[in-house]
Design a protein around this motif. Structure first.
Motif, short mmCIF file in Angstrom:
data_model
loop_
_atom_site.label_atom_id
_atom_site.label_comp_id
_atom_site.label_asym_id
_atom_site.label_seq_id
_atom_site.Cartn_x
_atom_site.Cartn_y
_atom_site.Cartn_z
N VAL A 235 113.37 -52.52 -4.66
CA VAL A 235 114.55 -52.19 -5.46
C VAL A 235 115.04 -53.47 -6.13
N CYS A 236 115.34 -53.38 -7.41
CA CYS A 236 115.76 -54.57 -8.15
C CYS A 236 117.08 -54.30 -8.86
N ALA A 237 118.17 -54.89 -8.34
CA ALA A 237 119.50 -54.78 -8.96
C ALA A 237 119.97 -56.18 -9.31
N GLY A 238 120.56 -56.35 -10.49
CA GLY A 238 120.91 -57.68 -10.95
C GLY A 238 122.38 -58.00 -11.02
N GLU A 239 123.25 -57.05 -10.67
CA GLU A 239 124.68 -57.28 -10.76
C GLU A 239 125.38 -56.57 -9.60
N THR A 240 126.67 -56.90 -9.41
CA THR A 240 127.43 -56.31 -8.31
C THR A 240 127.48 -54.79 -8.42
N SER A 241 127.68 -54.25 -9.63
CA SER A 241 127.73 -52.80 -9.78
C SER A 241 126.39 -52.16 -9.43
N GLY A 242 125.29 -52.80 -9.82
CA GLY A 242 123.97 -52.28 -9.48
C GLY A 242 123.70 -52.37 -7.99
N ASP A 243 124.18 -53.43 -7.36
CA ASP A 243 124.05 -53.58 -5.91
C ASP A 243 124.73 -52.42 -5.20
N ASN A 244 125.90 -52.03 -5.69
CA ASN A 244 126.65 -50.90 -5.11
C ASN A 244 125.88 -49.59 -5.28
N VAL B 101 112.02 -49.31 -7.88
CA VAL B 101 113.24 -48.71 -8.42
C VAL B 101 114.05 -49.82 -9.08
N LEU B 102 114.26 -49.70 -10.37
CA LEU B 102 115.03 -50.67 -11.15
C LEU B 102 116.43 -50.13 -11.36
N VAL B 103 117.44 -50.96 -11.08
CA VAL B 103 118.82 -50.51 -11.19
C VAL B 103 119.55 -51.35 -12.24
N ASP B 104 119.73 -50.75 -13.44
CA ASP B 104 120.46 -51.41 -14.52
C ASP B 104 119.80 -52.76 -14.85
N TYR B 105 120.58 -53.76 -15.28
CA TYR B 105 120.10 -55.10 -15.62
C TYR B 105 118.86 -55.02 -16.51
N VAL B 106 119.06 -54.48 -17.69
CA VAL B 106 118.01 -53.90 -18.51
C VAL B 106 116.90 -54.86 -18.91
N LEU C 179 110.71 -46.13 -11.34
CA LEU C 179 111.87 -45.29 -11.63
C LEU C 179 113.01 -46.19 -12.04
N PHE C 180 113.60 -45.93 -13.21
CA PHE C 180 114.74 -46.72 -13.70
C PHE C 180 116.01 -45.91 -13.47
N TYR C 181 116.94 -46.49 -12.69
CA TYR C 181 118.18 -45.83 -12.32
C TYR C 181 119.33 -46.50 -13.08
N VAL C 182 120.04 -45.75 -13.88
CA VAL C 182 121.14 -46.16 -14.76
C VAL C 182 120.57 -46.50 -16.14
N SER C 183 120.83 -45.64 -17.07
CA SER C 183 120.32 -45.85 -18.43
C SER C 183 121.02 -47.00 -19.13
N PRO C 184 120.25 -47.83 -19.86
CA PRO C 184 120.92 -48.77 -20.76
C PRO C 184 121.68 -47.98 -21.82
N GLN C 185 122.62 -48.60 -22.46
CA GLN C 185 123.49 -47.88 -23.39
C GLN C 185 122.82 -47.73 -24.76
N MET D 234 113.34 -41.80 -15.68
CA MET D 234 114.71 -42.28 -15.72
C MET D 234 115.60 -41.39 -14.85
N ALA D 235 116.56 -42.01 -14.19
CA ALA D 235 117.64 -41.28 -13.52
C ALA D 235 118.94 -41.75 -14.14
N VAL D 236 119.74 -40.83 -14.70
CA VAL D 236 120.90 -41.21 -15.49
C VAL D 236 122.20 -40.74 -14.85
N LEU D 237 123.29 -41.47 -15.18
CA LEU D 237 124.60 -41.22 -14.56
C LEU D 237 125.48 -40.26 -15.34
N PHE D 238 125.26 -40.17 -16.66
CA PHE D 238 126.16 -39.41 -17.51
C PHE D 238 125.41 -38.23 -18.15
N PRO D 239 126.07 -37.07 -18.27
CA PRO D 239 125.36 -35.87 -18.75
C PRO D 239 124.83 -36.01 -20.16
#
Length: 391
Positions: free
Chosen positions: A8-17, A92-97, A115-121, A140-145
């Protein structure tokens, strides 16, 4: 797949959460899975062995990335070597695009599902990145509909899992005002400058200046700032001393939400925190400043009317956004005083922020992303669920 290994690769505090919630939910279903990767204290608490801490990657903006590129490149190479040496069953990649898409492309070249979790904007700027995403990830796994349709249109397997903040953010019974010893009638102003070092450098002097302006005109105000992970009081004072201000610094996990829930008004950096504050129906003025070169590029490329997540989710301007030069102490002070002098307006904003939770739908996002992870682990692919199955 018994005894599986997931990086799992998260690059920021929000991604860590976000990653920590996913890991806990996956472990509840499959305790034998080993998690390693890049993250922070929350991922470690969830049972992940981290090679790199998120504090080593906290940069944002074009100019900041350019100046830090050699160091970031070295960290990317460390993660690439980890994939080569361990050959995990799933990445699993978490944000930090930008960092994570490079890592995803390398993983795919090794035959590792991604698997990329949290879509870039991409709905906001640089829409052409969808082609690079398609080359770098398997699903992709996305947070917003509203994000799902973008990937469906381009043939990228996608699952809308919902936003974990819906479950995580709820008003508690902690009385921060009593903890601070505030007298009846005293107003509490929360100051949230952001968690990245660049955000602290650019935002904290503005917030301290605003606090001084407000205090000069209202003696009943008390200010509070929650320290993000990795921050210290000395870091704040080195950027802008707070001497003479009735300002309390809070340390420890969860203090930001205490501040959001108990403050009369927030002055808050744009980011995930605005969504948390929106879920708590906390009146806020959103600010953001960046390096001039980054802002010039940002202004040219962005194609959405809002930058604060709380406004983006609502689809309209619920709270004001003050960017770059407009985020200055005099303007923020005047706007804050206007709100404090009209408490009925603060009540109206609190009521309107109730739309945010409605827009984000039901809870259970951690369990849904964990199910997606296990599906990818077992089959190497992610099926697309019918729209009726959306949370």
């Amino acid at each position: 797949m018994p005894g599986a290994h997931i990086v799992v690769c998260a690059g920021e505090t929000s991604g860590d959460n976000l990653a920590a919630g996913m890991i806990r939910a996956a472990h509840a279903l499959r305790p034998d899975i080993t998690f390693t990767g890049m993250g922070g204290e929350q991922m470690r608490a969830a049972g992940t062995e981290t090679l790199i801490d998120v504090s080593e990657l906290a940069v944002m903006g074009l100019w900041e990335v350019i100046t830090q590129y050699p160091r970031l490149r070295g960290l990317l190479r460390r993660m690439q070597r980890h994939l080569e040496a361990t050959r995990p069953n799933l990445l699993v990649l978490v944000d930090y695009v930008e960092f994570n898409l490079r890592l995803g492309a390398h993983a795919r070249s090794l035959g590792i599902p991604v698997l990329f979790y949290v879509s870039p904007q991409i709905w906001a700027w640089r829409q052409q990145r969808i082609h690079r995403i398609k080359r770098s990830v398997d699903a992709m796994a996305v947070l917003f509909p509203f994000e799902r349709a973008i990937y469906e249109e381009h043939g990228v397997p996608v699952r809308y899992v919902g936003n974990p903040l819906v479950d995580q953010v709820a008003a508690g019974d902690h009385d921060l005002r009593a903890e601070l010893g505030l007298a009846p009638g005293q107003r509490l102003i929360g100051l949230l400058p952001g968690s990245r070092s660049g955000e602290i450098r650019r935002h904290w002097p503005v917030l301290v200046g605003t606090a001084r302006c407000l205090r000069a005109q209202r003696q009943d105000l008390h200010f509070v700032v929650p320290l993000a992970s990795g921050m210290t009081e000395q870091m704040l004072d080195d950027v802008a001393p707070r001497d003479g201000l009735p300002l309390t610094v809070l340390t420890g996990r969860g203090r930001a939400r205490d501040v959001m829930a108990c403050s009369d008004l927030l002055l808050i950096s744009s980011g995930t925190a605005t969504l948390e504050a929106g879920l708590l129906q906390a009146p806020m003025i959103v600010i953001y400043r960046m390096a001039p070169l980054s802002y010039t590029l940002f202004s040219y490329l962005v194609r959405v009317p809002h930058i604060a997540l709380v406004n983006i989710v609502a689809g309209k301007r619920l709270v004001p956004e003050r960017l770059q030069g407009a985020a200055n102490p005099e303007a923020l002070c005047a706007e804050a005083l206007n709100w404090l002098d009209h408490p009925e307006e603060l009540d109206r904003i609190r009521e309107s922020l109730g739309q945010v939770r409605e827009k984000l739908g039901a809870g259970g996002a951690d369990q849904r992303i964990a199910a997606a992870v296990l599906e990818m682990l077992d089959s190497g692919r992610l099926t697309t669920e019918p729209h009726a199955a959306h949370p």
